[in-house]
Design an enzyme around this catalytic site. Sequence first.
Site, PDB file in Angstrom:
ATOM      1  N   GLY A 266      26.665 -26.856  -5.771  1.00 55.70           N
ATOM      2  CA  GLY A 266      26.010 -28.166  -5.734  1.00 55.70           C
ATOM      3  C   GLY A 266      24.701 -28.008  -4.995  1.00 55.70           C
ATOM      4  CG  HIS A 267      22.034 -25.255  -5.692  1.00 54.10           C
ATOM      5  ND1 HIS A 267      21.508 -24.150  -6.279  1.00 54.10           N
ATOM      6  CD2 HIS A 267      23.096 -24.818  -4.969  1.00 54.10           C
ATOM      7  CE1 HIS A 267      22.223 -23.087  -5.929  1.00 54.10           C
ATOM      8  NE2 HIS A 267      23.194 -23.472  -5.145  1.00 54.10           N
TER       9      HIS A 267
ATOM     10  CE  LYS B   7      23.226 -21.212  -2.201  1.00 60.09           C
ATOM     11  NZ  LYS B   7      24.132 -21.753  -1.177  1.00 60.09           N
TER      12      LYS B   7
ATOM     13  CD  GLN C 114      29.314 -20.467  -5.614  1.00 65.36           C
ATOM     14  OE1 GLN C 114      29.054 -19.482  -6.269  1.00 65.36           O
ATOM     15  NE2 GLN C 114      29.225 -21.671  -6.103  1.00 65.36           N
TER      16      GLN C 114
ATOM     17  CG  ASP D 177      28.144 -26.119   1.053  1.00 63.74           C
ATOM     18  OD1 ASP D 177      27.875 -26.349  -0.136  1.00 63.74           O
ATOM     19  OD2 ASP D 177      29.293 -25.981   1.479  1.00 63.74           O
TER      20      ASP D 177
HETATM   21  P1  IMP Z   1      35.990 -21.683  -6.158  1.00 70.80           P
HETATM   22  O1  IMP Z   1      34.688 -20.980  -6.278  1.00 70.80           O
HETATM   23  O2  IMP Z   1      35.937 -23.085  -6.689  1.00 70.80           O
HETATM   24  O3  IMP Z   1      37.138 -20.907  -6.709  1.00 70.80           O
HETATM   25  O4  IMP Z   1      36.300 -21.858  -4.588  1.00 70.80           O
HETATM   26  C1  IMP Z   1      36.570 -20.732  -3.768  1.00 70.80           C
HETATM   27  C2  IMP Z   1      36.090 -20.987  -2.343  1.00 70.80           C
HETATM   28  O5  IMP Z   1      34.663 -21.039  -2.332  1.00 70.80           O
HETATM   29  C3  IMP Z   1      36.537 -22.319  -1.741  1.00 70.80           C
HETATM   30  O6  IMP Z   1      36.714 -22.155  -0.349  1.00 70.80           O
HETATM   31  C4  IMP Z   1      35.376 -23.250  -2.013  1.00 70.80           C
HETATM   32  O7  IMP Z   1      35.336 -24.328  -1.091  1.00 70.80           O
HETATM   33  C5  IMP Z   1      34.222 -22.296  -1.810  1.00 70.80           C
HETATM   34  N1  IMP Z   1      33.048 -22.681  -2.588  1.00 70.80           N
HETATM   35  C6  IMP Z   1      32.856 -22.545  -3.912  1.00 70.80           C
HETATM   36  N2  IMP Z   1      31.650 -22.973  -4.268  1.00 70.80           N
HETATM   37  C7  IMP Z   1      31.035 -23.374  -3.143  1.00 70.80           C
HETATM   38  C8  IMP Z   1      29.727 -23.886  -2.856  1.00 70.80           C
HETATM   39  O8  IMP Z   1      28.862 -24.030  -3.730  1.00 70.80           O
HETATM   40  N3  IMP Z   1      29.483 -24.185  -1.546  1.00 70.80           N
HETATM   41  C9  IMP Z   1      30.382 -23.974  -0.574  1.00 70.80           C
HETATM   42  N4  IMP Z   1      31.601 -23.484  -0.783  1.00 70.80           N
HETATM   43  C10 IMP Z   1      31.925 -23.185  -2.069  1.00 70.80           C
END
Ligand code: IMP
Length: 423
Positions: free
Chosen positions: A40-41, A16, A222, A13
Site C-alpha cells: 500500500g503505497h 516508499k 514491503q 510501510d
Molecule cells: P503477505 O505478504 O500478505 O503474505 O504477508 C506476510 C507478512 O508481510 C505479514 O506480516 C504482513 O503484515 C507483511 N506485509 C506484507 N505486505 C506488507 C506491506 O506492504 N507493508 C508492511 N507489511 C507487509
Amino acid sequence: MPVDVLVGLQWGDEGKGKIVDVLAPTYDAVARFQGGPNAGHTLYFDGVKHVLHQVPSGIFHSHIINVVGNGVVLDPVVFRQELQKLTDRGIDWAKNLYISRKAQLILPSHRALDRISEEARGGGKIGSTLKGIGPTYQDKIGRTGLRVGDVLLPDFQERYQEAVDRHATLAAFHNRELEIESLEADFFSAVDFLRALQLVDTEYLLNDLLQQGKSILAEGAQGSMLDIDFGTYPFVTSSSTIVAGACTGLGIAPRHIDKVYGISKAYCTRVGSGPFPTELHDAVGEQIRAAGREFGATTGRPRRCGWIDLPALRYSIMLNGVTEIHLMKADVLDEFDEIQVCTHYRAADGTETDQLPDYAALQTMVPVYKAMPGWRTSLQEITDPEKLPKELLTYVEFLEEHLNVPIRIVSVGPDRVSTLHRA
Ligand code: IMP
C-alpha cells in the site's frame, strides 16, 4: 542511463510511495519488481490522499512509463479497481502503463488458500494480508502458476479450472472448501479488462529504454526485513524485497544498477506477527502509533511501533548496498522529550553484538539503547533543511555515523513539500 532502486529497510510501510512520487519526475520509467496487492503505497498531493497497491507510483506523471514487472503477483480484480479510481480522479494512465506477460496471476482460489492456510497455522500465524501472495508465489516456484500472458491463450478458462481444482484438493486437506463461486464472475470480467491493457515482455521494454539512454526507477514493496531469504523468516512475505529482486523481477542485469535509495522511518513499525526487538508495549508505543497514524494502508490493522534499530538497519544496508538513506516521518517524534536508538544487542551472558541476531538468538537477547534528546517542536512548517532543530540534526548525524551512509532526505510531513533534501 542506469537503474536506481528504492527499497524499504525495515518491515515495510517506511513511506516508499511518497519518496517514489518525489523522485519519479526525474526518471523516464518507474517499475515494480515484486509483491502485489499486499503493498500500500500512500501518496499525498494537492490535499488528496492516494493509495496505490499494484500500480507503480509514477502513474501521476504523464511523461513516465510505468511497468508492472515479471516478479509481481497481480490480482486483476484489485488492479481494475485501482485503475478505475485513477480514472475517476482524471488520471490518464492507459498509454503509459505496461504489464509483464510473465507476472503471476492471483486467482480467487489463491486468496481462499491464503485464508485457509493462515487459519490452519493456529498460534503461529504469519499475519498475512490475505491477498493471496504466499499461495501465488508457491504456484510460481512449483511451476504450476498462471501468468498474465496466459489470459491471451484460447484455453485460459481450462487452465484456470485446472488450477482451481488443484487448489480445491489443497483446501480439502484442511477439511475446507474454497467457496469462490461468488467471486468468479468479477474475476473473469477483470481478466477481460486486463486483456485490453498493454501486456508485453517488459524485460525487452526496459532494456530497450536503457539502450536509448533512459533512466529507470525500480520501486520496491514491503521491506528488507520481510525478504523471503534474509527477513525474519518465517514471518516474511514470499518475494525478494531486496535490490537483488529488482534484477530477477524486471530482467535487468546487475551492472545497470547505480543508486540504491534505502527508506527508513525515524522510528520503526511492523504489521503482522514475528520478531520486532525494539517494539514498545507501553504508552510510548501508543503515542508513536497515534502521532504516526500507524494503521495499515492495505488492511487497516494497527501497526506495532518501536524505536529505530541500528543493527537491523545495518543488515539491510549491507544486503542492498544502500548509497543514500531517506529518513521518513521525523515529525512523528515531535512531542518526545527523549528518543531512543538501539545501537546493539546484549545476550544474557553479557556478550554484545552490533549484528542482527538470528531468530533463535533474538529470543535470548535484549536491545541496548542510547537516549538522545528530542526537539519538542513542530517540524511541519519547515521547508529548509538548515532550519531543522539542532536536536534532530544531532539525531540524523548520529545515525549517519553509525550506519556509514548519508541521509539525503528527511521527511517532516506527508505532503510532497515536506521533503527536505540535504546536501
Ligand atoms: P503477505 O505478504 O500478505 O503474505 O504477508 C506476510 C507478512 O508481510 C505479514 O506480516 C504482513 O503484515 C507483511 N506485509 C506484507 N505486505 C506488507 C506491506 O506492504 N507493508 C508492511 N507489511 C507487509
